[in-house]
Motif scaffolding. Structure first.
Motif, PDB file in Angstrom:
ATOM      1  N   TRP A  29       1.003  -1.133   0.047  1.00 58.99           N
ATOM      2  CA  TRP A  29       0.177  -0.080   0.096  1.00 58.99           C
ATOM      3  C   TRP A  29       0.750   1.183   0.121  1.00 58.99           C
ATOM      4  O   TRP A  29       1.971   1.027   0.531  1.00 58.99           O
ATOM      5  N   LEU A  30       0.343   2.256  -0.798  1.00 54.70           N
ATOM      6  CA  LEU A  30       1.205   3.588  -0.605  1.00 54.70           C
ATOM      7  C   LEU A  30       0.897   4.306   0.752  1.00 54.70           C
ATOM      8  O   LEU A  30      -0.258   4.634   0.971  1.00 54.70           O
ATOM      9  N   ASP A  31       1.950   4.699   1.261  1.00 55.82           N
ATOM     10  CA  ASP A  31       1.793   5.397   2.676  1.00 55.82           C
ATOM     11  C   ASP A  31       1.840   6.911   2.126  1.00 55.82           C
ATOM     12  O   ASP A  31       2.592   7.189   1.738  1.00 55.82           O
ATOM     13  N   THR A  32       0.650   7.694   2.324  1.00 49.59           N
ATOM     14  CA  THR A  32       0.428   9.069   1.898  1.00 49.59           C
ATOM     15  C   THR A  32       1.317  10.111   2.602  1.00 49.59           C
ATOM     16  O   THR A  32       1.575  10.998   2.251  1.00 49.59           O
ATOM     17  N   GLY A  33       2.150   9.542   3.867  1.00 45.90           N
ATOM     18  CA  GLY A  33       2.955  10.430   4.527  1.00 45.90           C
ATOM     19  C   GLY A  33       1.997  11.422   5.642  1.00 45.90           C
ATOM     20  O   GLY A  33       2.326  12.163   6.166  1.00 45.90           O
ATOM     21  N   LEU A  34       0.996  10.948   5.785  1.00 44.33           N
ATOM     22  CA  LEU A  34      -0.121  11.371   6.544  1.00 44.33           C
ATOM     23  C   LEU A  34      -0.715  10.434   7.810  1.00 44.33           C
ATOM     24  O   LEU A  34      -1.075   9.540   7.399  1.00 44.33           O
ATOM     25  N   ALA A  35      -0.830  10.989   8.945  1.00 45.36           N
ATOM     26  CA  ALA A  35      -1.598  10.524   9.785  1.00 45.36           C
ATOM     27  C   ALA A  35      -2.870  11.091  10.237  1.00 45.36           C
ATOM     28  O   ALA A  35      -2.697  12.445  10.702  1.00 45.36           O
ATOM     29  N   VAL A  36      -3.714  10.540  10.020  1.00 48.59           N
ATOM     30  CA  VAL A  36      -5.330  11.031  10.276  1.00 48.59           C
ATOM     31  C   VAL A  36      -5.680  10.773  11.821  1.00 48.59           C
ATOM     32  O   VAL A  36      -5.128  10.103  12.643  1.00 48.59           O
ATOM     33  N   THR A  37      -6.689  11.638  12.444  1.00 54.38           N
ATOM     34  CA  THR A  37      -7.142  11.757  13.727  1.00 54.38           C
ATOM     35  C   THR A  37      -8.771  11.605  13.497  1.00 54.38           C
ATOM     36  O   THR A  37      -9.206  11.445  12.701  1.00 54.38           O
ATOM     37  N   PRO A  38      -9.163  11.256  14.636  1.00 55.14           N
ATOM     38  CA  PRO A  38     -10.715  11.110  14.560  1.00 55.14           C
ATOM     39  C   PRO A  38     -11.465  12.357  13.979  1.00 55.14           C
ATOM     40  O   PRO A  38     -12.616  12.378  13.436  1.00 55.14           O
TER      41      PRO A  38
END
Length: 145
Positions: A29-38
Motif C-alpha cells: 500500500w502507498l503510505d501518503t505520509g499523513l496520519a489522520v485523527t478522529p
C-alpha cells in the motif's frame, strides 16, 4: 529512511501517482505520509487508467474499477471491483472504496494508505492513477512512499 518528525497541520493537500505494479493489494500500500485523527476529514479525487492484464483488453479500468469483467471471471476481488482505488487507515484497517471521488470523516487514527485492488497475479499490471487528496486536522510525516 525513517520519518522522525510529525507536524500537525490544519490541512494538507497532496498529489501522487498510484502505480498499479507497485501499489496493488498483494504487493504493498502507498503510505501518503499523513496520519489522520478522529477529527480528520478526507477528500480524494483519482484519475487515469490501469490495465490488470497484458493480453486481455477487458482488464483496463478507471479508478472506480472494472464494471463488467470478462465472461467467466469474478465480478469482485475481496468485495471490491478489480482495479478500483481503495483506502484504509492503519496497516490492517478496514478497506473502503475511494474510486474517482470520495469524501470521508470519522476515519479513526493512524497512517493513511491507498492501493489498486488486485489479486496475487499482479505482475502483469501497467499504468497508474493520479490521486489528489486533501486532509484536514492531520499530522504531516513526510512525502508519500
Amino acid at each position: 529512511e525513517l520519518r522522525r518528525l510529525a507536524i500537525r497541520r490544519p490541512s494538507v493537500e497532496r498529489t501522487f501517482d498510484l502505480q498499479a505494479l507497485h501499489y496493488c493489494t498483494y504487493v504493498g500500500w502507498l503510505d501518503t505520509g499523513l496520519a489522520v485523527t478522529p477529527a480528520s476529514q478526507l477528500k480524494a479525487d483519482s484519475a487515469g487508467y490501469v490495465r490488470l492484464s497484458f493480453d486481455e483488453d477487458g482488464w483496463a479500468c478507471d479508478p472506480d474499477g472494472i464494471a463488467d469483467p470478462l465472461p467467466g471471471k469474478r465480478r469482485m476481488q475481496e468485495g471490491f471491483r478489480w482495479g478500483a482505488v481503495l483506502g484504509r487507515v492503519g496497516p490492517s484497517g478496514a478497506r473502503w472504496l475511494a474510486g474517482k471521488h470520495v469524501e470521508k470523516s470519522a476515519l479513526g487514527s493512524g497512517r493513511l494508505y491507498f492501493v489498486v485492488n488486485d489479486n496475487e497475479h499482479w505482475q502483469n499490471n501497467i499504468g497508474a492513477f493520479r490521486v489528489r487528496i486533501r486532509v484536514t486536522d492531520t499530522y504531516d510525516l513526510g512525502e508519500p512512499q
